[in-house]
Design an enzyme around this catalytic site. Sequence first.
Site, PDB file in Angstrom:
ATOM      1  CB  CYS A  88      -0.934   0.059   1.260  1.00 52.97           C
ATOM      2  SG  CYS A  88      -2.081   1.415   1.368  1.00 52.97           S
ATOM      3  CB  CYS A 231      -5.203   3.795  -4.711  1.00 52.44           C
ATOM      4  SG  CYS A 231      -4.275   2.404  -4.814  1.00 52.44           S
TER       5      CYS A 231
END
Length: 292
Positions: A88, A231
Amino acid sequence: MSTTLQFTKGHGTGNDFVLFADPDGLVDLSPAQIAAIADRHFGVGGDGVIRAVRSRHIPDGAAALAEDGDAEWFMDYHNADGTPAEMCGNGIRVFARYLIDNGLTELADGDTLAIGTRGGVRDLQRNLTGFQVDLGRWALDGGEPLVRARNLDVARPGLGIDVGNPHVVVALASEEELDSADLSYIPHLDPTPADGANVEFVVPLEPMIKDGVGRIRMRVHERGSGETLSCGTGAAAAALAVRHWAGAGAPNQWQVQVPGGTVGVRMFPTQDGEHVSLSGPAELVFQGELSI
């Protein structure tokens, strides 16, 4: 028997996470417990849950230490639905901020912090916006599936890109089309990737290149979390896809606007191939205590 968890809430451009320290790997949360923590109505709420654990205390950390002996800490990241994820990009910057602010590690200007993840070891440095993370080698991977999303009239071709986790990037014709997409529904990919994928929808800004820097706007549906305000790996994938489509002469530095702010993406050569980096802010917003 309940366990009391001391947690911190943090975010990177609105991509938010619940973080907690478990240095010795003693806290084994089930997917259901992780999903309960991430629940925005009955839990703390977040796009994911991050456990800070020393690499030597968990099986996944052994591979990280074999890759880089300096990767003392492992980012044990799970999506909001409790499923584990490889990497991530926003989360790892927030993770670095968490480690530093809690005295678990140090990172002086110019130094590099190695963090273990399921996608491999990632190196971070401080920069003017917060932190920059080297996401490593990227690859065109996953082909060109057709993507259907609610409120988009026809299926669009996507481009599969791997930056340590899987992405499919879709170009749209206008900002109005980007705004109209209903990403509360999971986009449908044909063929369907075996492990799923994050799906980014992107449009160039006008002008697309300003002062030698590419500029795009993006929305994303994250695998296991739904639409998020940002993101990080998705921003990198989107910039890589647009550069690929633009062809020769396209820049290697990009600004990506997401609903939660702006992140920077840079492509650069290394001895083992081209790498892509992500830079942006990382904020810790509050601390609390939770009974599990």
